[in-house]
Design a protein around this motif. Structure first.
Motif, PDB file in Angstrom:
ATOM      1  N   ALA A  99       5.754  -2.153  -2.533  1.00 16.00           N
ATOM      2  CA  ALA A  99       4.965  -0.939  -2.716  1.00 16.00           C
ATOM      3  C   ALA A  99       3.532  -1.267  -3.116  1.00 16.00           C
ATOM      4  O   ALA A  99       2.568  -0.677  -2.587  1.00 16.00           O
ATOM      5  CB  ALA A  99       5.618  -0.045  -3.755  1.00 16.00           C
ATOM      6  N   TRP A 104       1.248   1.629  -2.232  1.00 20.75           N
ATOM      7  CA  TRP A 104       2.120   2.780  -2.456  1.00 20.75           C
ATOM      8  C   TRP A 104       1.941   3.867  -1.388  1.00 20.75           C
ATOM      9  O   TRP A 104       2.156   5.051  -1.645  1.00 20.75           O
ATOM     10  CB  TRP A 104       1.912   3.371  -3.852  1.00 20.75           C
ATOM     11  N   LEU A 109       5.456   2.651   3.955  1.00 17.29           N
ATOM     12  CA  LEU A 109       6.738   2.229   3.385  1.00 17.29           C
ATOM     13  C   LEU A 109       7.924   2.771   4.170  1.00 17.29           C
ATOM     14  O   LEU A 109       8.978   2.149   4.232  1.00 17.29           O
ATOM     15  CB  LEU A 109       6.833   2.685   1.927  1.00 17.29           C
TER      16      LEU A 109
END
Length: 304
Positions: A99, A104, A109
């Motif tokens: 992450a 993030w 992701l």
């Protein structure tokens, strides 16, 4: 300073690894191994909203709770893309190294291989009978249930984060004492044995210029948190007082806590936020540490 340690349950665990429960164990370890004056100092610092120790919940090693934030609206070109989003939404954990490497960004992701995401610990319930030692028989309404957790696969090792101003030697020695008597309920019947895999070590958290933070502990918000711009889930805790205090009324007052994995907006950046609660039980000595360790998140991920 934020530290991280890793433990390994050696069998069934009667009580989940929760931040407030871990602090309760720290209080008893302080009472058992330190002087009465030092124990009172430890409690009074907590009552003054300056707890010397703050714990996170226990997480599968290498993972953090997935931030509870809305995912921006996405247009899907194939059914496979929609399937990836549904699978991603179901997951509760996220590899913090991956992450961080992807800033993030949930859009990135979702396209990664997420097959190694942990499931929840195995929860088991056992039925027992109360036996009358005089007649050697059971009576009516003598059946009761005990519950525990067993930790397999990715849960064989568990990360716990700590916040403290203690030096590392003092913290390491205290943590060894804390777990030397086991953890949680049913220790006399074999539950709660814990092995320390890695002693507490200082960690560096990302240095984002951000007001948004991931909560790692059970939290009661203080005035530094902007709740209307936060994303959070709550849970009611119906706690009990340890029987060693010989309470007349063993039950604590219900407490509504913000759960780990929530994302809170702060007025100013800091490593911890929350409150220590008093007057939660008939026994005035009982307190509840609802401070949370905070992990910074890039503001652009939330703002989008």
């Amino acid at each position: 300073m934020i530290y991280k340690m890793t433990i390994a349950p050696q069998g069934s665990i009667g009580t989940p690894f929760r931040s407030d429960t871990l602090f309760g164990h720290a209080c008893w370890a302080m009472k058992m191994y330190e002087s009465e004056e030092r124990f009172e100092e430890f409690l009074n610092n907590a009552r003054d909203q300056k707890p010397e120790l703050i714990f996170s919940d226990g997480f599968p090693s290498g993972f953090l709770p997935k931030p509870l934030i809305p995912i921006p609206q996405i247009e899907f070109n194939t059914p496979n893309e929609l399937r990836k989003l549904k699978n991603f939404n179901k997951q509760k954990w996220i590899n913090y190294k991956i992450a961080n490497n992807n800033n993030w960004d949930f859009n990135k992701l979702m396209n990664l291989d997420l097959q190694s995401i942990p499931n929840e610990p195995f929860h088991e319930e056992r039925f027992h009978n109360v036996i009358d030692r005089i007649t050697n028989t059971t009576s009516e309404n003598s059946l009761f249930v005990t519950s525990s957790q067993r930790y397999f696969d990715r849960w064989q090792s568990i990360d716990i984060y700590l916040y403290s101003k203690w030096d590392i030697d003092k913290l390491t020695n205290f943590i060894k004492k804390l777990f030397s008597v086991g953890y949680g309920k049913d220790q006399t019947t074999g539950s709660g044995e814990v092995k320390i895999i890695n002693n507490p070590k200082p960690i560096e958290v990302p240095s984002y210029d951000t007001p948004y933070f991931l909560t790692l502990s059970r939290l009661i918000p203080d005035d530094s948190i902007v709740l209307e711009n936060s994303f959070y889930d709550i849970e009611a805790k119906y706690g009990k007082i340890w029987s060693g205090l010989s309470p007349i009324n063993p039950f604590k007052k219900p407490i509504m806590q913000i759960l780990p994995g929530s994302v809170v907006k702060l007025k100013t950046q800091k490593a911890i936020a929350g409150r220590v609660l008093e007057n939660i039980a008939d026994d005035s000595r009982v307190i509840e540490n609802c401070f949370s360790i905070l992990y910074p998140l890039p503001s652009e991920v939330i703002d989008e």
